[in-house]
Motif scaffolding. Sequence first.
Motif, PDB file in Angstrom:
ATOM      1  N   VAL A  59      47.230  44.771  77.659  1.00 24.02           N
ATOM      2  CA  VAL A  59      45.998  44.674  78.797  1.00 24.02           C
ATOM      3  C   VAL A  59      46.792  44.496  80.258  1.00 24.02           C
ATOM      4  CG1 VAL A  59      44.255  43.498  79.592  1.00 24.02           C
ATOM      5  CG2 VAL A  59      44.419  43.704  77.247  1.00 24.02           C
ATOM      6  N   VAL A  60      47.746  43.736  80.288  1.00 19.89           N
ATOM      7  CA  VAL A  60      48.522  43.621  81.580  1.00 19.89           C
ATOM      8  C   VAL A  60      48.913  45.003  81.812  1.00 19.89           C
ATOM      9  CG1 VAL A  60      50.391  42.569  82.729  1.00 19.89           C
ATOM     10  CG2 VAL A  60      48.687  41.137  81.548  1.00 19.89           C
ATOM     11  N   GLY A  61      49.673  45.631  81.028  1.00 23.59           N
ATOM     12  CA  GLY A  61      50.259  47.038  81.345  1.00 23.59           C
ATOM     13  C   GLY A  61      49.107  48.099  81.750  1.00 23.59           C
ATOM     14  N   VAL A  62      48.117  47.891  81.053  1.00 22.10           N
ATOM     15  CA  VAL A  62      47.010  49.064  81.467  1.00 22.10           C
ATOM     16  C   VAL A  62      46.432  48.493  83.111  1.00 22.10           C
ATOM     17  CG1 VAL A  62      44.510  49.373  80.933  1.00 22.10           C
ATOM     18  CG2 VAL A  62      46.102  49.416  79.103  1.00 22.10           C
ATOM     19  N   LEU A  63      46.408  47.049  83.084  1.00 16.64           N
ATOM     20  CA  LEU A  63      45.736  46.942  84.413  1.00 16.64           C
ATOM     21  C   LEU A  63      46.936  46.992  85.544  1.00 16.64           C
ATOM     22  CD1 LEU A  63      44.330  43.278  83.472  1.00 16.64           C
ATOM     23  CD2 LEU A  63      43.158  45.450  83.987  1.00 16.64           C
ATOM     24  N   ASN A  64      48.290  46.765  85.376  1.00 13.18           N
ATOM     25  CA  ASN A  64      49.039  47.244  86.344  1.00 13.18           C
ATOM     26  C   ASN A  64      49.217  48.741  86.684  1.00 13.18           C
ATOM     27  OD1 ASN A  64      51.037  45.308  87.353  1.00 13.18           O
ATOM     28  ND2 ASN A  64      50.974  44.778  85.259  1.00 13.18           N
ATOM     29  N   ILE A  65      48.802  49.469  85.743  1.00 15.55           N
ATOM     30  CA  ILE A  65      48.984  50.940  85.915  1.00 15.55           C
ATOM     31  C   ILE A  65      47.693  51.326  86.873  1.00 15.55           C
ATOM     32  CG2 ILE A  65      48.171  53.262  84.689  1.00 15.55           C
ATOM     33  CD1 ILE A  65      50.071  52.521  82.520  1.00 15.55           C
ATOM     34  N   LEU A  70      45.228  52.806  92.097  1.00 22.40           N
ATOM     35  CA  LEU A  70      44.472  52.523  93.160  1.00 22.40           C
ATOM     36  C   LEU A  70      45.190  52.294  94.514  1.00 22.40           C
ATOM     37  CD1 LEU A  70      41.879  50.038  91.402  1.00 22.40           C
ATOM     38  CD2 LEU A  70      41.600  52.404  92.151  1.00 22.40           C
ATOM     39  N   ALA A  71      46.277  51.685  94.077  1.00 23.67           N
ATOM     40  CA  ALA A  71      47.151  51.414  95.695  1.00 23.67           C
ATOM     41  C   ALA A  71      47.751  52.626  96.006  1.00 23.67           C
ATOM     42  CB  ALA A  71      48.366  50.689  95.340  1.00 23.67           C
ATOM     43  N   VAL A  72      48.178  53.705  95.122  1.00 18.10           N
ATOM     44  CA  VAL A  72      48.496  55.189  95.669  1.00 18.10           C
ATOM     45  C   VAL A  72      47.387  55.918  96.425  1.00 18.10           C
ATOM     46  CG1 VAL A  72      49.654  57.224  94.862  1.00 18.10           C
ATOM     47  CG2 VAL A  72      50.590  54.970  94.221  1.00 18.10           C
ATOM     48  N   PHE A  73      46.137  55.828  95.596  1.00 21.47           N
ATOM     49  CA  PHE A  73      44.966  56.636  96.313  1.00 21.47           C
ATOM     50  C   PHE A  73      44.599  56.024  97.453  1.00 21.47           C
ATOM     51  CE2 PHE A  73      44.175  58.306  91.818  1.00 21.47           C
ATOM     52  CZ  PHE A  73      44.645  59.670  92.304  1.00 21.47           C
ATOM     53  N   LEU A  88      58.056  51.651  97.415  1.00 24.13           N
ATOM     54  CA  LEU A  88      58.472  50.976  96.098  1.00 24.13           C
ATOM     55  C   LEU A  88      57.428  50.094  95.520  1.00 24.13           C
ATOM     56  CD1 LEU A  88      62.217  50.730  97.022  1.00 24.13           C
ATOM     57  CD2 LEU A  88      61.079  52.440  95.218  1.00 24.13           C
ATOM     58  N   GLN A  89      56.885  49.351  96.562  1.00 28.53           N
ATOM     59  CA  GLN A  89      55.973  48.294  96.111  1.00 28.53           C
ATOM     60  C   GLN A  89      54.493  48.845  95.577  1.00 28.53           C
ATOM     61  OE1 GLN A  89      55.121  45.805  99.577  1.00 28.53           O
ATOM     62  NE2 GLN A  89      56.510  44.245  98.812  1.00 28.53           N
ATOM     63  N   LEU A  90      54.381  50.162  96.074  1.00 28.46           N
ATOM     64  CA  LEU A  90      53.112  50.850  95.669  1.00 28.46           C
ATOM     65  C   LEU A  90      53.333  51.349  94.076  1.00 28.46           C
ATOM     66  CD1 LEU A  90      52.094  52.596  98.741  1.00 28.46           C
ATOM     67  CD2 LEU A  90      51.028  50.752  97.707  1.00 28.46           C
ATOM     68  N   VAL A  91      54.536  51.934  93.935  1.00 27.80           N
ATOM     69  CA  VAL A  91      54.898  52.389  92.779  1.00 27.80           C
ATOM     70  C   VAL A  91      55.343  51.349  91.570  1.00 27.80           C
ATOM     71  CG1 VAL A  91      56.576  54.184  91.546  1.00 27.80           C
ATOM     72  CG2 VAL A  91      55.593  54.532  93.978  1.00 27.80           C
ATOM     73  N   VAL A  92      55.719  50.351  91.947  1.00 22.45           N
ATOM     74  CA  VAL A  92      56.460  49.358  91.170  1.00 22.45           C
ATOM     75  C   VAL A  92      55.366  48.990  89.794  1.00 22.45           C
ATOM     76  CG1 VAL A  92      57.167  46.963  90.762  1.00 22.45           C
ATOM     77  CG2 VAL A  92      58.186  48.334  92.317  1.00 22.45           C
ATOM     78  N   PRO A  93      54.127  48.755  90.276  1.00 28.22           N
ATOM     79  CA  PRO A  93      53.181  48.372  89.111  1.00 28.22           C
ATOM     80  C   PRO A  93      53.062  49.439  88.188  1.00 28.22           C
ATOM     81  CG  PRO A  93      52.285  47.814  91.567  1.00 28.22           C
ATOM     82  CD  PRO A  93      53.547  48.388  91.493  1.00 28.22           C
ATOM     83  N   GLY A  97      54.010  48.686  84.579  1.00 22.98           N
ATOM     84  CA  GLY A  97      52.564  49.078  83.628  1.00 22.98           C
ATOM     85  C   GLY A  97      53.032  49.990  82.612  1.00 22.98           C
ATOM     86  N   GLY A  98      53.527  50.968  82.747  1.00 24.98           N
ATOM     87  CA  GLY A  98      54.009  52.144  81.660  1.00 24.98           C
ATOM     88  C   GLY A  98      54.999  51.648  81.001  1.00 24.98           C
TER      89      GLY A  98
END
Length: 125
Positions: A59-65, A70-73, A88-93, A97-98
């Motif tokens: 669940v945490v992985g899905v939420l991180n993705i 949402l952050a990138v968009f 990098l902070q935008l891509v790390v989640p 998550g993946g």
Amino acid sequence: MPVKLIVALVLLALATVMQVMHITEGNYTIPNYVNLALKLFLVVGLVRGSEGARSLAVVVGVLNILVGILAVFQVGAYISYLPLWLQLQLVVPLVFGGYLLWCMSQEDVKTWLYKRAFAEVGGDE
């Protein structure tokens, strides 16, 4: 313990430390403490072999993705104008998550968690 699970645990431990640092900077809000408690539960639960912790990790992985997408968009086309550390902070989640989803779906990780959880019941150490 599979190496991929060790990597996931190290990443979760780093996220936990970063959450503690975030709280000590003066962000004393209930969601921050809940986030810290969930991360601690994940680390301890996965080390103990809890299937509930593995399910929560998925669940945490899905939420991180979702948070990463949402952050990138949210920044959209301006992402190329942002400093590298912010990109990098935008891509790390997304990456975290993946990786967490991939790791928790691997058979050797599931098997290790199962054996770890039920070793005391079966008598195998």
